[in-house]
Design an enzyme around this catalytic site. Structure first.
Site, PDB file in Angstrom:
ATOM      1  N   CYS A   1     -36.904  18.860 106.747  1.00 39.61           N
ATOM      2  CA  CYS A   1     -37.169  18.307 105.409  1.00 39.61           C
ATOM      3  C   CYS A   1     -37.867  19.325 104.506  1.00 39.61           C
ATOM      4  CB  CYS A   1     -38.024  17.044 105.554  1.00 39.61           C
ATOM      5  SG  CYS A   1     -38.863  16.542 104.062  1.00 39.61           S
ATOM      6  N   GLY A   2     -37.246  19.628 103.379  1.00 39.35           N
ATOM      7  CA  GLY A   2     -37.809  20.602 102.448  1.00 39.35           C
ATOM      8  C   GLY A   2     -39.126  20.164 101.854  1.00 39.35           C
ATOM      9  N   HIS A   3     -39.251  18.873 101.504  1.00 34.48           N
ATOM     10  CA  HIS A   3     -40.512  18.368 100.955  1.00 34.48           C
ATOM     11  C   HIS A   3     -41.643  18.510 101.981  1.00 34.48           C
ATOM     12  CE1 HIS A   3     -39.015  16.836  97.181  1.00 34.48           C
ATOM     13  NE2 HIS A   3     -38.079  16.120  97.780  1.00 34.48           N
ATOM     14  N   CYS A   4     -41.312  18.258 103.257  1.00 34.27           N
ATOM     15  CA  CYS A   4     -42.314  18.385 104.318  1.00 34.27           C
ATOM     16  C   CYS A   4     -42.772  19.835 104.450  1.00 34.27           C
ATOM     17  CB  CYS A   4     -41.752  17.894 105.648  1.00 34.27           C
ATOM     18  SG  CYS A   4     -41.151  16.196 105.641  1.00 34.27           S
TER      19      CYS A   4
END
Length: 572
Positions: free
Chosen positions: A120-123
């Site tokens: 996950c990029g946001h993570c």
């Protein structure tokens, strides 16, 4: 003797039943193991993966038009960009798994937990912020993380729907973290939850600075800065994330906040920099009484929809909204009327103004709701969880808005669903579904229906289209099966709930009163066919296309000739 005979009958019945079940299972396996080689012809070498635009953190080039994601306007990480994970020191972030999760919560009063996915990029973007907050909050609260892709049971227990999901636990009881994903925001929020939560104002100079700096605040005028009343105020402050709480015993400070210095204490006011500037408190001076008052009064009478206000609207416990759509010029007459009506519904409805000619936010929100023209238009909306809309079709007056709001709260309104015009012809292998023919096609009890809900701009949908069309062509001759699609951006139906695009739903024949089955399989013709074969209520048999049969026949004939020729050569 009778007992033995009875036992013999039981065993015999069991053997017969097992035989029937085995035969049934054998038939199912036989059906699913049928020759599907002709379906595999021209199949993509690598099947489309099972991610869709409904996965909020899966990188894609589709664009994101989900209305419930307008609160993610902080401009931080975008899924459309590649993200290179830097080296981060996470020594103060605790890794939790199923085995140590409960014990850790029991041994630590304050714990923030991040449920994440490694891809996950946001993570990934959150990682350095979260690690920095963990270090700064050592001794105050523990920050931990859970790999939700590995710890499935924990993710299901806490109903994790997207990544990252952040929960804050106090004595084992959790609530979502609603703030920004930055170190400073996390630290400030947690310190407020774990600290006294209130600030003392002792001088008029400090009070004037606070009044000029803050958009909304609570001030309590008390007899003492310590004691039961201060404790109740402090407890109430922990329930509010976006309002700062202050207390004073100084009459001159109280006067600056529009409190009569001679008033009976405790007294409390909520101040805002908007149309309704002052809200005096007249309830019981208890934690719950203060919290309910602030909750009902903290939002503006009418909240203008912006990137910044979106989170306040969507994360509010008040889900029902009245939305006014108008242009910047057209709003001058109707917004004051809307504000006046909003006073009647504080704590029950959120009143929202959408500036239709605002290209950045207002225009896409208007398009989402299907609102066109210059307005003014008014809609009632139940919030993203239910997503029902109700159209106000009267003149915007105080009395009309009042009556509309009351009917909305009492569930007296009829929902409105968007629909494209019903197609004049619908003879293709893939049937076109719109809002107004959904019941006729999808809810036909005699048909097993596979429905794709798509968006024209969605890259995943575009990649799926040739596979979906090929599936439909192969199944076209089976009267009991319908392969259909619906543009989810311009059509709605209460039975067609979509978390993103594409969403694939299967409606079995004879079971249309039940929720449809979500299609969770590889996106290949063969996988779709097997899914339909398994879940269809009406049995069917797929016939090979005529050209395939001819080809098989030709191959067989050629083999016989070749064999005969070889035999003659051997004889010679």
């Amino acid at each position: 003797m009778a007992t033995r005979f009875l036992l013999f009958l039981c065993i015999l019945a069991l053997l017969i039943f097992s035989g029937i079940c085995s035969a049934s299972e054998s038939k199912k396996d036989e059906d699913l193991d049928e020759d599907l080689s002709f379906l595999e012809e021209d199949e993509e070498k690598s099947p489309i993966d099972n991610h869709s635009a409904s996965d909020p953190d899966f990188p894609s080039d589709d664009g994101d038009e989900d209305f419930d994601n307008f609160d993610d306007f902080d401009g931080s990480y975008s899924d459309h960009e590649s993200y290179s994970q830097p080296e981060v020191d996470e020594k103060d972030v605790v890794v939790l798994k199923e085995g140590n999760f409960s014990d850790f919560l029991e041994n630590n009063r304050y714990v923030m937990v991040e449920f994440y996915a490694p891809w996950c990029g946001h993570c990934q973007a959150l990682t350095p912020e979260y690690a920095g907050a963990a270090t700064e909050l050592k001794g105050v609260a523990a920050l931990a993380k859970v790999d939700a892709t590995e710890e499935n049971e924990l993710a299901e227990k806490y109903e994790v729907q997207g990544f990252p999901t952040l929960f804050f636990f106090i004595d084992g009881v959790h609530k979502p973290y609603p703030g920004q994903r930055t170190k400073d925001a996390i630290v400030t929020w947690i310190k407020k939850k774990t600290g006294p939560g209130i600030n003392n104002l002792t001088t008029t100079e400090d009070a004037e600075q606070i009044l000029n700096a803050e958009d909304k605040l609570v001030l309590a005028f008390l007899d003492s800065l310590v004691g039961p009343e201060s404790n109740e105020l402090s407890a109430a402050s922990r329930l509010e994330d976006d309002v700062n709480f202050y207390q004073t015993v100084n009459p001159d400070v109280a006067k600056l906040f529009h409190i009569d210095p001679k008033v009976k204490r405790p007294a409390l006011v909520l101040l805002k920099k908007e149309a309704e500037k002052l809200s005096p408190f007249d309830g019981q001076f208890t934690k719950s009484g203060i919290a309910e008052f602030v909750f009902a009064n903290k939002l503006p009478l009418v909240t203008t929809f912006t990137r910044e206000s979106a989170s306040l609207i969507f994360e509010s416990p008040i889900k029902k909204q009245l939305l006014l759509f108008a242009t910047s010029k057209g709003s001058e007459k109707v917004v004051p009327i809307f504000q006046e009506a909003a006073k009647l519904f504080k704590g029950k409805l959120i009143f929202v103004y959408v500036e239709m000619d605002n290209e950045d936010v207002g225009k896409p929100v208007s398009e989402f709701f299907g609102v066109t023209g210059d307005g003014p238009h008014v809609l009632a909306y139940t919030g993203n969880d239910d997503a029902k809309k109700f159209v106000f079709d009267d003149e915007v007056t105080f009395d009309h808005i009042k009556a509309f709001g009351e009917d909305f709260l009492e569930d007296k309104l009829k929902p409105f669903y968007k629909s494209d015009p019903i197609p004049e012809t619908n003879d293709g292998a893939v049937k076109i579904v719109v809002g107004n023919n959904f019941d006729e096609i999808v809810l036909d009890e005699s048909k097993d229906v596979l429905l794709e809900i798509y968006a024209p701009w969605c890259g995943h949908c575009q990649a799926l289209e040739p596979i979906y069309n090929k599936l439909a062509k192969h199944l076209r001759g089976i009267d009991s099966i319908v392969i259909a699609k619906m543009d989810g951006t311009t059509n709605e139906h209460p039975r067609a709930k979509s978390d993103g695009f594409p969403t694939l739903l299967f409606f079995p024949a004879g079971n249309k009163s039940f929720d449809p089955i979500t299609v969770d399989t590889d996106r290949t013709v063969v996988a779709f066919y097997k899914f339909i074969k398994k879940h269809a209520s009406v049995p069917f048999k797929l016939q090979k296309p005529a050209d395939t049969l001819k080809s098989d026949s030709a191959d067989a004939s050629g083999s016989e000739k070749e064999s005969s020729s070889n035999d003659m050569k051997d004889e010679l």
